[in-house]
Design a protein around this motif. Structure first.
Motif, PDB file in Angstrom:
ATOM      1  N   PHE A  64      22.653 -29.546 -33.729  1.00 41.71           N
ATOM      2  CA  PHE A  64      21.632 -29.297 -34.746  1.00 41.71           C
ATOM      3  C   PHE A  64      20.739 -30.523 -34.930  1.00 41.71           C
ATOM      4  CE2 PHE A  64      20.304 -29.520 -39.222  1.00 41.71           C
ATOM      5  CZ  PHE A  64      19.606 -28.327 -39.333  1.00 41.71           C
ATOM      6  N   SER A  65      21.359 -31.698 -35.006  1.00 44.79           N
ATOM      7  CA  SER A  65      20.598 -32.941 -35.181  1.00 44.79           C
ATOM      8  C   SER A  65      19.688 -33.196 -33.986  1.00 44.79           C
ATOM      9  CB  SER A  65      21.558 -34.122 -35.369  1.00 44.79           C
ATOM     10  OG  SER A  65      22.385 -33.916 -36.499  1.00 44.79           O
ATOM     11  N   TRP A  66      20.232 -32.953 -32.777  1.00 51.08           N
ATOM     12  CA  TRP A  66      19.429 -33.176 -31.586  1.00 51.08           C
ATOM     13  C   TRP A  66      18.249 -32.209 -31.523  1.00 51.08           C
ATOM     14  CZ3 TRP A  66      17.319 -36.013 -28.264  1.00 51.08           C
ATOM     15  CH2 TRP A  66      16.807 -35.521 -27.070  1.00 51.08           C
ATOM     16  N   MET A  67      18.477 -30.959 -31.919  1.00 52.86           N
ATOM     17  CA  MET A  67      17.402 -29.965 -31.895  1.00 52.86           C
ATOM     18  C   MET A  67      16.244 -30.393 -32.789  1.00 52.86           C
ATOM     19  SD  MET A  67      19.440 -26.329 -31.926  1.00 52.86           S
ATOM     20  CE  MET A  67      17.913 -25.398 -31.970  1.00 52.86           C
ATOM     21  N   ILE A  68      16.573 -30.934 -33.968  1.00 55.68           N
ATOM     22  CA  ILE A  68      15.526 -31.327 -34.910  1.00 55.68           C
ATOM     23  C   ILE A  68      14.863 -32.639 -34.498  1.00 55.68           C
ATOM     24  CG2 ILE A  68      15.064 -32.039 -37.283  1.00 55.68           C
ATOM     25  CD1 ILE A  68      17.163 -30.082 -38.206  1.00 55.68           C
ATOM     26  N   ILE A  69      15.682 -33.678 -34.329  1.00 50.86           N
ATOM     27  CA  ILE A  69      15.137 -35.004 -34.004  1.00 50.86           C
ATOM     28  C   ILE A  69      14.446 -34.988 -32.644  1.00 50.86           C
ATOM     29  CG2 ILE A  69      15.712 -37.426 -33.597  1.00 50.86           C
ATOM     30  CD1 ILE A  69      18.050 -37.052 -35.565  1.00 50.86           C
ATOM     31  N   GLY A  70      15.127 -34.400 -31.653  1.00 49.79           N
ATOM     32  CA  GLY A  70      14.547 -34.330 -30.319  1.00 49.79           C
ATOM     33  C   GLY A  70      13.290 -33.491 -30.280  1.00 49.79           C
ATOM     34  N   GLY A  71      13.294 -32.360 -30.991  1.00 53.46           N
ATOM     35  CA  GLY A  71      12.124 -31.491 -31.011  1.00 53.46           C
ATOM     36  C   GLY A  71      10.905 -32.184 -31.590  1.00 53.46           C
ATOM     37  N   VAL A  72      11.092 -32.831 -32.734  1.00 47.97           N
ATOM     38  CA  VAL A  72       9.977 -33.539 -33.373  1.00 47.97           C
ATOM     39  C   VAL A  72       9.491 -34.687 -32.495  1.00 47.97           C
ATOM     40  CG1 VAL A  72       9.315 -34.951 -35.351  1.00 47.97           C
ATOM     41  CG2 VAL A  72      10.683 -32.889 -35.708  1.00 47.97           C
ATOM     42  N   SER A  73      10.426 -35.426 -31.914  1.00 52.78           N
ATOM     43  CA  SER A  73      10.059 -36.579 -31.082  1.00 52.78           C
ATOM     44  C   SER A  73       9.280 -36.155 -29.848  1.00 52.78           C
ATOM     45  CB  SER A  73      11.316 -37.348 -30.669  1.00 52.78           C
ATOM     46  OG  SER A  73      12.025 -37.817 -31.809  1.00 52.78           O
ATOM     47  N   ILE A  74       9.759 -35.113 -29.173  1.00 50.84           N
ATOM     48  CA  ILE A  74       9.069 -34.639 -27.969  1.00 50.84           C
ATOM     49  C   ILE A  74       7.681 -34.102 -28.320  1.00 50.84           C
ATOM     50  CG2 ILE A  74       9.103 -32.813 -26.216  1.00 50.84           C
ATOM     51  CD1 ILE A  74      12.103 -33.254 -25.999  1.00 50.84           C
ATOM     52  N   GLY A  75       7.595 -33.377 -29.427  1.00 56.14           N
ATOM     53  CA  GLY A  75       6.304 -32.860 -29.854  1.00 56.14           C
ATOM     54  C   GLY A  75       5.302 -33.972 -30.126  1.00 56.14           C
ATOM     55  N   LEU A  76       5.749 -35.017 -30.812  1.00 58.35           N
ATOM     56  CA  LEU A  76       4.864 -36.142 -31.117  1.00 58.35           C
ATOM     57  C   LEU A  76       4.477 -36.902 -29.850  1.00 58.35           C
ATOM     58  CD1 LEU A  76       6.532 -37.525 -34.378  1.00 58.35           C
ATOM     59  CD2 LEU A  76       4.440 -36.170 -34.198  1.00 58.35           C
ATOM     60  N   LEU A  77       5.456 -37.098 -28.937  1.00 56.99           N
ATOM     61  CA  LEU A  77       5.178 -37.839 -27.711  1.00 56.99           C
ATOM     62  C   LEU A  77       4.161 -37.115 -26.832  1.00 56.99           C
ATOM     63  CD1 LEU A  77       5.705 -40.100 -25.677  1.00 56.99           C
ATOM     64  CD2 LEU A  77       7.675 -38.783 -24.831  1.00 56.99           C
ATOM     65  N   ILE A  78       4.408 -35.822 -26.566  1.00 54.08           N
ATOM     66  CA  ILE A  78       3.489 -35.076 -25.702  1.00 54.08           C
ATOM     67  C   ILE A  78       2.143 -34.875 -26.400  1.00 54.08           C
ATOM     68  CG2 ILE A  78       3.123 -32.898 -24.485  1.00 54.08           C
ATOM     69  CD1 ILE A  78       6.098 -32.703 -24.062  1.00 54.08           C
ATOM     70  N   GLY A  79       2.177 -34.671 -27.718  1.00 53.59           N
ATOM     71  CA  GLY A  79       0.919 -34.577 -28.463  1.00 53.59           C
ATOM     72  C   GLY A  79       0.110 -35.856 -28.338  1.00 53.59           C
ATOM     73  N   TRP A  80       0.773 -37.008 -28.415  1.00 58.10           N
ATOM     74  CA  TRP A  80       0.093 -38.301 -28.264  1.00 58.10           C
ATOM     75  C   TRP A  80      -0.497 -38.443 -26.868  1.00 58.10           C
ATOM     76  CZ3 TRP A  80       1.099 -42.633 -25.148  1.00 58.10           C
ATOM     77  CH2 TRP A  80       0.405 -43.797 -25.506  1.00 58.10           C
ATOM     78  N   LEU A  81       0.248 -37.997 -25.844  1.00 58.16           N
ATOM     79  CA  LEU A  81      -0.258 -38.074 -24.471  1.00 58.16           C
ATOM     80  C   LEU A  81      -1.500 -37.208 -24.291  1.00 58.16           C
ATOM     81  CD1 LEU A  81       3.092 -37.991 -22.444  1.00 58.16           C
ATOM     82  CD2 LEU A  81       1.601 -39.971 -22.827  1.00 58.16           C
TER      83      LEU A  81
END
Length: 524
Positions: free
Chosen positions: A183-200
């Motif tokens: 559950f923690s990975w789904m939330i933290i990882g999801g937000v992090s990946i979204g921000l990273l790819i959005g930044w790219l």
């Protein structure tokens, strides 16, 4: 597929006509589309629409969530963050829990895990349905902001519940420590990946030599790439798309020029218009196929289960709505809250009644696999699909048709909007005009004295500050101005035909300017 292509074209035409009718009679278009899809499905010879379950999320959800993230206000989301998060997470969980317990107790063959599968599917309200209804009535900005913010996050929370419940059904066990870590990975990882790819993507827009067309294509690719990347590493693709969309939306003026922004809005509105139309029509078209697969459950019993689950969802959301307000009223004694006024019984009632289900529930239900990994059929799959359809249909029809009446009757505007929006808009424009005049006279004082066009520009902004300009022309003058624009278009068309030596691109450029002028009238 090619044999059915005329059918899909016909469906698209029907969708357009029904949405026009919905706007004419002032009814939310999802209601008409679902009912029309149901009616069309009973016509003999209508092709059966089959979409691969694993593609449902990928086709519909990423662009719809991304577009919603671009339209929502981060400022308003942050202001109402406590009530939004309580609705998006606590209320969704309580709704899913209520459905799971009731389904487990009243529906034969429903385990608690299956109950949570159904609860995760039907717990999130649909933002599209609420938005289509609120278009015909005036509601305070606070209410619409809460509903918009909730709709972005409740999809993620409900789908997380759905995913864990699916694992429990498949493995017949639930390990808390493993679930908590996942559950923690789904939330933290999801937000992090979204921000990273959005930044790219933001950097790609800014530094690559893109034009408006390339910017729009990149924006169409963005939600799909973010969602796919997150799902590949078992994170929440929904949270990834939402977080990436919010990042790009909040910085749009830093990496997109005005042309890309103007055209992009039009493209995205049309794209999501088609997606929403098809998905609501699909809800109705799928019912006969779902009904045929009920097998051991009789149709009256299945309808009764659907009505029961609908009642549970409505009651649980209403109770949770009042509970959330009570908690906020208590919490304001200890922490700072966005609004210290007592909302009484009116606001919680409207927030609780905006519980129409739609796109996400359908996508989640259709994504249930036909078979488990061990080769056995997924238990109660068709009954879950049927109950989901009944829930969507009843909430759309009952709550969707009555919500405008309740909003008009309660008149929330008097509670939350002490200053009318138009008055606030006029005040803002006056302050902006005064700032523009001050800036020009401070930074371009010498040019102002010698440059006649610049002097005319200052005169224009002075008219702005006094409230006397083309943006306060009134309805009667708008009609005259619109007629003038049409006359200018006709003159340009005639000129283009008469003068064969005149480059037509020059004509089109001026026609585009007239289109912008006409579009501006919508905001005056």
């Amino acid at each position: 597929m090619l044999d059915d292509f005329p059918f899909y074209l016909g469906i698209l035409i029907v969708i357009l006509l029904l949405i026009m009718l919905a706007n004419k009679i002032k009814v939310a278009y999802p209601i008409l589309l679902v009912l029309a899809g149901l009616a069309i499905s009973f016509i003999p010879g209508v092709p059966v629409i089959n979409i691969e379950p694993e593609l449902i999320f990928f086709i519909f959800l990423p662009p719809l969530l991304y577009e919603a993230a671009w339209t929502v206000s981060w400022k308003e989301m942050w202001r109402w963050r406590r009530i939004i998060t309580s609705f998006a997470f606590v209320v969704v969980f309580l709704s899913a829990l209520s459905v799971a317990l009731v389904a487990n107790y009243f529906i034969p063959g429903f385990s608690l895990a299956l109950g949570f599968v159904l609860g995760g599917i039907v717990s999130p309200p649909d933002a599209v349905s609420a938005g289509a209804i609120l278009k015909f009535v005036k509601v305070p900005k606070a209410i619409s902001s809460i509903l918009e913010g909730e709709s972005l996050l409740n999809d993620a929370s409900s789908l997380i519940i759905f995913r864990f419940a699916m694992i429990a059904v498949a493995t017949e066990q639930f390990i808390f420590v493993k679930a908590a870590t996942s559950f923690s990975w789904m939330i933290i990882g999801g937000v992090s990946i979204g921000l990273l790819i959005g930044w790219l993507f933001m950097k790609a827009h800014k530094y690559l030599p893109t034009d408006a067309n390339a910017d729009i294509v990149l924006s169409l690719l963005t939600p799909y790439i973010i969602y796919l990347a997150a799902e590949e590493v078992h994170c929440s693709g929904v949270l990834a798309v939402v977080s990436g969309g919010l990042l790009l939306s909040n910085n749009r003026h830093r990496f997109l020029n005005s042309k890309s922004r103007l055209r992009g809005v039009n493209v995205w509105e049309s794209f999501c218009f088609i997606l929403n139309g098809f998905v609501f029509m699909l809800i109705g078209l799928d019912l006969p196929q779902i009904t045929k697969g009920l097998e051991e459950v009789s149709l009256p019993s299945a309808i009764g289960y659907g009505v029961l689950i609908t009642a549970v969802l409505i009651v649980s959301r209403m109770l949770s709505s009042y509970g959330a307000v009570v908690v906020t009223m208590i919490a304001r004694n200890f922490i700072t809250v966005a609004d210290t006024r007592n909302p009484g019984i009116k606001t919680p009632f409207i927030l609780g009644w905006t519980g129409m289900r739609g796109v996400v529930s359908l996508a989640a239900a259709l994504s249930i696999p036909v078979y488990l990994n061990n080769g056995n059929g997924f238990p109660q799959r068709n009954l879950i699909l049927f109950i989901t359809f009944i829930v969507i249909l009843l909430t759309l029809v009952i709550q969707g048709l009555t919500l405008p009446y309740f909003i008009r009757k309660i008149n929330l505007t008097d509670i939350y909007d002490p200053v009318p929006r138009e008055e606030a808009y006029d005040t803002l424009r006056k302050e902006l005009a005064e700032h523009a005049i001050k800036y020009l006279k401070t930074h371009y004082n010498d040019e102002v004295k010698s440059n006649t066009p610049l002097q005319h520009l200052i005169q224009k902004w002075e008219l702005h500050s006094n409230g006397i300009d083309d943006e306060s022309i009134g309805e009667e003058l708008k009609v005259i101005y619109l007629d003038l624009l049409n006359e200018q278009r006709q003159w340009l068309i005639d000129k283009n035909k008469e003068d064969q030596t005149l480059d037509e691109s020059i004509i089109r450029r001026q026609m585009y300017y007239l289109d912008i002028e006409e579009e501006k009238l919508r905001f005056l």
